[in-house]
Design an enzyme around this catalytic site. Sequence first.
Site, PDB file in Angstrom:
ATOM      1  N   CYS A 221      10.082 -10.735  71.366  1.00 48.95           N
ATOM      2  CA  CYS A 221       9.653  -9.694  72.063  1.00 48.95           C
ATOM      3  C   CYS A 221       8.388  -9.104  71.642  1.00 48.95           C
ATOM      4  O   CYS A 221       7.732  -8.258  72.444  1.00 48.95           O
ATOM      5  CB  CYS A 221      10.825  -8.445  72.046  1.00 48.95           C
ATOM      6  SG  CYS A 221      12.156  -9.323  72.581  1.00 48.95           S
TER       7      CYS A 221
ATOM      8  N   HIS B 200       7.315  -2.048  74.194  1.00 56.78           N
ATOM      9  CA  HIS B 200       8.404  -2.859  74.614  1.00 56.78           C
ATOM     10  C   HIS B 200       9.398  -2.334  75.200  1.00 56.78           C
ATOM     11  O   HIS B 200       9.763  -1.443  74.635  1.00 56.78           O
ATOM     12  CB  HIS B 200       8.656  -3.748  73.228  1.00 56.78           C
ATOM     13  CG  HIS B 200       9.727  -4.664  73.718  1.00 56.78           C
ATOM     14  ND1 HIS B 200       9.849  -5.768  74.670  1.00 56.78           N
ATOM     15  CD2 HIS B 200      11.053  -4.874  73.195  1.00 56.78           C
ATOM     16  CE1 HIS B 200      10.985  -6.280  74.855  1.00 56.78           C
ATOM     17  NE2 HIS B 200      11.776  -5.842  73.838  1.00 56.78           N
TER      18      HIS B 200
ATOM     19  N   ASN C 229      14.911  -5.695  79.957  1.00 59.92           N
ATOM     20  CA  ASN C 229      14.224  -5.959  78.897  1.00 59.92           C
ATOM     21  C   ASN C 229      13.842  -7.460  79.065  1.00 59.92           C
ATOM     22  O   ASN C 229      14.449  -8.506  79.449  1.00 59.92           O
ATOM     23  CB  ASN C 229      15.027  -5.862  77.713  1.00 59.92           C
ATOM     24  CG  ASN C 229      14.349  -6.563  76.511  1.00 59.92           C
ATOM     25  OD1 ASN C 229      13.246  -7.152  76.518  1.00 59.92           O
ATOM     26  ND2 ASN C 229      14.954  -6.476  75.202  1.00 59.92           N
TER      27      ASN C 229
END
Length: 325
Positions: free
Chosen positions: A119, A252, A282
């Site tokens: 990520c 993020h 996500n």
Amino acid sequence: MRPYSRIVGTGGYLPPRRVTNDELAADLAKRGVETSDEWIVERTGIHARHFAAPDVTSSDLAEQASRRALEAADVAPGEIDLIIVATSTPDMVFPSTACILQHKLGIAGCPAFDVQAVCSGFVYALAVADAMVQAGTARCALVVGAEVFSRILDFSDRTTCVLFGDGAGAVVLKASDTPGILASDLHADGQHVGLLCVPGHVSGGAVLGSPLLTMDGQAVFKLAVSVLEKTAHATLQKAGVTESAVDWLVPHQANIRIMQSTARRLHLPMDKVVVTVGEHGNTSAASIPLALDHAVRDGSIRPGQNVLIEGVGGGFTWGSMLVKM
Ligand code: ACO
């Protein structure tokens, strides 16, 4: 004098299939897995995510996002002299998704490679591209985050499968006489490999170990909040500015509670935080460029503003960057 690097165009792409929490919960119920819209929204802020069709790969999503970024930058594919793709869900073991993307864009010759930092991948990729532009190795880079995380989700594990989605985001980064990327800060700590991983690997024609994502959610949560604050402050210090110089935080998009907690620690009100997790889930390496593109296109982020981006993910990896748009 070394050139600066500057973001001159952004693009994003979500596969068309939008799956609401209720739809996902109904699908999971058929497998005997219990969850609800209420639980997912309260713990994560996620209302829906997009899932790619079975035959769609990360490079397909990357191509769409890249074409939009190139159009926004008014740059032809042939002007690109560097391609970096951040992904943990590549099309193949090799060659890189960046090489596959290069061919799909109809160009050849420029260096193209993938960055694997889960990520944090987009922050890593943008930092590498910035360094290559500053070094004079590239003058017009395409930096992409692209993921089909739905392929590595364990739909019998309600603690993880409700969190993630598919998508891609891209930026065009050009050499410039005026500053764009002001400072960056990258870190990793491999002692936390087991907290968030897909442990399987290909061996002798089979996958050894699980090919599905596993995560200790609470441990990840605590670590994420702590490192995101530290890296944000490190980047601001390197840029010689304080929190008050930040016009927008583009974190993020893992979980609204992580974002709220980080914003609080940085003394930033939530109306300075770009939040897309509600609609995207996500999307790992794609989440930051997707959120950036969203806020640029809806007019929130304007030229000249300072944007702090920050990522955290498996590895453990984390990093941040201050960008003048
Ligand atoms: N639906 C319903 N109930 C659930 C679900 C679900 N989807 N998932 C877990 N539960 C249950 C648990 O079984 C538990 O039940 P119990 O009390 O009967 O045992 C209860 O909910 C609470 O579980 P917790 O794990 O304590 O819930 P928590 O509040 O910690 O939230 C979450 C879990 C959302 C995963 C949280 O820990 C989190 O967000 N962690 C960070 C994860 C993350 O952001 N990862 C990505 C970052 S890096 C990257 O992006 C790759």
